[in-house]
Design an enzyme around this catalytic site. Structure first.
Site, PDB file in Angstrom:
ATOM      1  N   LYS A   1     -13.505  -5.288   5.346  1.00  0.00           N
ATOM      2  CA  LYS A   1     -14.176  -4.161   4.698  1.00  0.00           C
ATOM      3  C   LYS A   1     -15.112  -4.590   3.571  1.00  0.00           C
ATOM      4  O   LYS A   1     -15.842  -3.776   3.030  1.00  0.00           O
ATOM      5  CB  LYS A   1     -13.133  -3.173   4.159  1.00  0.00           C
ATOM      6  CG  LYS A   1     -12.304  -3.689   2.971  1.00  0.00           C
ATOM      7  CD  LYS A   1     -11.309  -2.650   2.438  1.00  0.00           C
ATOM      8  CE  LYS A   1     -10.383  -3.287   1.391  1.00  0.00           C
ATOM      9  NZ  LYS A   1      -9.418  -2.352   0.813  1.00  0.00           N
TER      10      LYS A   1
ATOM     11  N   ASP B   1      -0.966  -5.051  -5.713  1.00  0.00           N
ATOM     12  CA  ASP B   1      -2.400  -4.839  -5.641  1.00  0.00           C
ATOM     13  C   ASP B   1      -3.034  -5.177  -6.986  1.00  0.00           C
ATOM     14  O   ASP B   1      -2.346  -5.328  -7.984  1.00  0.00           O
ATOM     15  CB  ASP B   1      -2.736  -3.420  -5.164  1.00  0.00           C
ATOM     16  CG  ASP B   1      -3.845  -3.483  -4.109  1.00  0.00           C
ATOM     17  OD1 ASP B   1      -4.773  -4.303  -4.282  1.00  0.00           O
ATOM     18  OD2 ASP B   1      -3.783  -2.738  -3.128  1.00  0.00           O
ATOM     19  N   GLU B   2      -4.364  -5.335  -6.975  1.00  0.00           N
ATOM     20  CA  GLU B   2      -5.033  -5.898  -8.161  1.00  0.00           C
ATOM     21  C   GLU B   2      -5.007  -4.965  -9.358  1.00  0.00           C
ATOM     22  O   GLU B   2      -5.205  -5.409 -10.485  1.00  0.00           O
ATOM     23  CB  GLU B   2      -6.467  -6.311  -7.823  1.00  0.00           C
ATOM     24  CG  GLU B   2      -7.487  -5.183  -7.713  1.00  0.00           C
ATOM     25  CD  GLU B   2      -7.387  -4.410  -6.393  1.00  0.00           C
ATOM     26  OE1 GLU B   2      -6.634  -4.844  -5.504  1.00  0.00           O
ATOM     27  OE2 GLU B   2      -8.059  -3.374  -6.269  1.00  0.00           O
TER      28      GLU B   2
ATOM     29  N   LYS C   1       2.301  -9.220  -2.024  1.00  0.00           N
ATOM     30  CA  LYS C   1       1.473  -9.254  -3.224  1.00  0.00           C
ATOM     31  C   LYS C   1       1.305  -7.852  -3.796  1.00  0.00           C
ATOM     32  O   LYS C   1       1.113  -6.896  -3.058  1.00  0.00           O
ATOM     33  CB  LYS C   1       0.114  -9.824  -2.798  1.00  0.00           C
ATOM     34  CG  LYS C   1      -0.957  -9.903  -3.832  1.00  0.00           C
ATOM     35  CD  LYS C   1      -2.244 -10.414  -3.186  1.00  0.00           C
ATOM     36  CE  LYS C   1      -3.466  -9.861  -3.915  1.00  0.00           C
ATOM     37  NZ  LYS C   1      -3.544  -8.423  -3.990  1.00  0.00           N
TER      38      LYS C   1
ATOM     39  N   HIS D   1      -6.931 -13.296  -7.827  1.00  0.00           N
ATOM     40  CA  HIS D   1      -7.679 -12.190  -7.254  1.00  0.00           C
ATOM     41  C   HIS D   1      -9.016 -12.125  -7.983  1.00  0.00           C
ATOM     42  O   HIS D   1      -9.088 -12.415  -9.158  1.00  0.00           O
ATOM     43  CB  HIS D   1      -6.891 -10.889  -7.421  1.00  0.00           C
ATOM     44  CG  HIS D   1      -7.425  -9.764  -6.590  1.00  0.00           C
ATOM     45  ND1 HIS D   1      -8.604  -9.123  -6.881  1.00  0.00           N
ATOM     46  CD2 HIS D   1      -6.956  -9.184  -5.456  1.00  0.00           C
ATOM     47  CE1 HIS D   1      -8.821  -8.185  -5.955  1.00  0.00           C
ATOM     48  NE2 HIS D   1      -7.841  -8.202  -5.083  1.00  0.00           N
TER      49      HIS D   1
ATOM     50  N   LYS E   1       0.860  -1.185   0.000  1.00  0.00           N
ATOM     51  CA  LYS E   1       0.000   0.000   0.000  1.00  0.00           C
ATOM     52  C   LYS E   1       0.891   1.228   0.000  1.00  0.00           C
ATOM     53  O   LYS E   1       1.984   1.178   0.553  1.00  0.00           O
ATOM     54  CB  LYS E   1      -0.902   0.019   1.243  1.00  0.00           C
ATOM     55  CG  LYS E   1      -1.856  -1.153   1.355  1.00  0.00           C
ATOM     56  CD  LYS E   1      -2.998  -1.036   0.376  1.00  0.00           C
ATOM     57  CE  LYS E   1      -3.879  -2.296   0.439  1.00  0.00           C
ATOM     58  NZ  LYS E   1      -4.925  -2.333  -0.588  1.00  0.00           N
TER      59      LYS E   1
END
Lengths: 403, 403
Positions: free
Chosen positions: B310, B182-183, B180, B270, B154
């Protein structure tokens, strides 16, 4: 690393005016109770660009510059501007993973729908778009003005190769321009792909000789990407001019691979499964947005609905989609969630109406959608009590009124 | 050609018992007013197998034998048996174009949801399934019992390559097993794919030397299929052991291509965009069904939700999905739309919990889902006031309680 805290509010800037390097999305959003539309909008902009559910210690000042910004809120309609830097320009899956990814699953937002996308010129320029488009397909067929007439072999599954080719032949000599496999016919044991392509193209040649017209066959190449490409190359080698693909069950990466293979084949896009995503008007992705990405990558023909047939889809929605795939300049229309667009070098896509159509529907379809449509009838031709050839003749008469 | 008329009623046979060569689907269906569930069920079975909206003159007696049959109706729940012959066994897009295609758009059926699929052994046998699965991934990492700990770098987009690799390093030395992308990070100008893979794998080597543990990096290879494969091969050449793919925005044909390339890389799936299809409990496709096709093709790891984070997704749904991707024999459960299945040679998939998780959630996750899960924390690690390394240390402590 310097810490920059960004809250949801930092993703809202109603004074912002998007520039030529922004990708703009319109969403409709329904937050859960206790959350305002403004807050929900900020969360969507965060999750679809640089943010997450908490402030992180790994952020950097240069990151803020590429965050998305909510710049318009009216009722439940919001617009978000995404800086170009967020995207890999020629990668539709990546673009969708941003603007149509995790955000649909956010717990505090009950419903979210991506209504439309306005793509910046730099993204448009990174794609080829259709190789043929309306003009190229008309030239291939030698049909100048009237709607094109297609049929889908019925029953949708089960006919053996010889019978399949025979039904295709009857449809062509009756007057169809195009014969199409059904969306779930690929390479089943009762009708193997290669044998079907060979036999049906033989019948095409025969029908062309007998009618003096050009006739097209669209074999369905939907499969794992490598196999899909092999099948498309086989069609080319056999003298075919067309392939069809179920673009949503195969997926965007496969469609891009087919277009980039540049085989000189017309690509017909079937949209099987779209209604799982597009039908709920409060959640998911609009068909308008899906049509836009299909045009961008480069399908030559796309199913858009019928208004009058067996499938759902209202007149306004379908005419908007047709406009989006056919015009060069798209005028924004606030009432219908349509954003502006300039398609630059990208050719217009032939709109396909299919699903529960019969000859009787033709005048109304042309009145609504114009002559630049492909009217496909399956049951509407093969259900004729006198058989396929008679059904095709009747259908051809109906489209000839608009020649 | 001999004409056989089939009406919707011909697709309903409540006395039928599916056999080992049937693919069985459970749907929930809500017809429009004026249509019974039985009639709606017959129409769904027709449109998803051999029928259309009218009787056609091109049908043949041999076609009837492969028509789908509604054999169970209870309230709005229906089950349909599809003979194996309808399908191309190793072609997921074709299977979905049948059982999850046009039927969602039928005008007279207001809502339709594909709840689950029971695949016949001949279809299961035509797929490879995961190369590694739970056991293979644990062996690679040398972690026997505890949940695996992953993080997502992040902010999700925007970090430059050097900073990205540095954050990864901190996460690894703090205690993460897996880092990983992010998508929506693929190959953007601020952090190009190849440079990122090289730099991050260097940091992985450093972290492995310093900690004496195996560390894994999952670069996101989501792109057009050919480009996706090139990127995966690059990862392999650079000494990577993992790739990740956004399986729904890339699509099923691309996923099959990646698995069939057989590169010896763990495939992390994902599911960005799934909630556009799965969230509405009355329409679309269940995550259970999507998970099943992902396991069949052969992802090694799959996001299934978090219950506590979330993203939406209830406890029952998520434990059912975990069961479906981990067990060999699936027991039917009428209350949760779960059909029976025997996964034969197909290995179990590692369930990934991700989205809004923090160390505090770990005990509850393990209580609900067991130790065979990968717990991913993004903000839950990088949001630690003392930074990523401290966040990873705290998260590792939380999972070590289950070693």
């Amino acid at each position: 690393m310097k810490i920059i805290y960004m809250g949801y509010e930092d993703y809202v800037n109603l004074g912002y005016r998007p520039g030529k390097n922004d990708l703009v999305c319109e969403f409709s959003v329904e937050p859960d109770m206790g959350l305002s539309v403004r807050e929900a909008a900020g969360r969507v902009a965060a999750e679809s660009s640089t943010g997450t559910w908490v402030d992180v210690t790994t952020s950097n000042p240069y990151v803020n510059k590429i965050s998305a910004k909510v710049f318009y809120i009216k009722g439940r309609i919001i617009r978000i501007a995404y800086p170009l830097e967020l995207f890999e320009p020629d990668n539709v899956p990546q673009i969708l993973s941003s603007i149509a990814g995790n955000i649909f699953g956010m717990k505090d937002i009950r419903n979210l729908r991506l209504e439309d996308v306005d793509l910046p010129p730099k993204i448009i320029k990174s794609f080829r778009g259709p190789e043929f488009g309306i003009h190229g397909v008309r030239k291939l067929l030698g049909v100048k003005k009237r709607p094109l007439l297609g049929t889908i072999i019925k029953p949708k599954l089960g006919l053996k190769t010889k019978d399949h080719a025979e039904v295709a032949y009857q449809a062509w000599v009756g007057g169809c321009d195009i014969v199409k496999d059904d969306e779930n016919l690929s390479n089943q044991a009762f009708n193997p792909f290669r044998e079907r392509v060979r036999e049906t193209l033989k019948m095409r040649d025969k029908a062309e000789r007998e009618t003096g017209e050009r006739k097209m066959y669209m074999p369905n190449v939907t499969a794992e990407t490598g196999e899909m490409l092999k099948r498309a190359e086989f069609v080319k080698r056999q003298g075919g001019e067309y392939v069809m693909l179920d673009i949503l069950t195969a997926g965007w990466s496969a469609l891009q691979a087919l277009r980039n293979a540049n085989l000189g084949l017309v690509i017909h896009a079937h949209r099987a499964m779209h209604a799982a995503i597009t039908r709920n008007k409060r959640h998911g992705i609009s068909m308008l947005a899906i049509a836009k990405f299909a045009r961008l990558i480069g399908v030559d023909q796309l199913h858009i609905g019928t208004v009058v047939g067996k499938m759902e889809g209202g007149k306004e929605e379908i005419t908007e989609i047709e406009g989006e795939i056919e015009r060069k300049i798209i005028q924004p229309d606030r009432n219908n969630h349509v954003l502006a667009e300039n398609w630059l070098h990208i050719k217009p896509v032939f709109a396909v109406c299919s699903g529960g159509l019969a000859p009787v529907h033709v005048p109304r379809l042309v009145r609504m959608l114009g002559r630049d449509i492909i009217i496909q009838m399956g049951g509407g031709i093969h259900g004729n009590p006198e058989g396929t050839e008679a059904g095709a003749r009747e259908a051809r008469k109906a489209v000839e009124r608009f020649a």
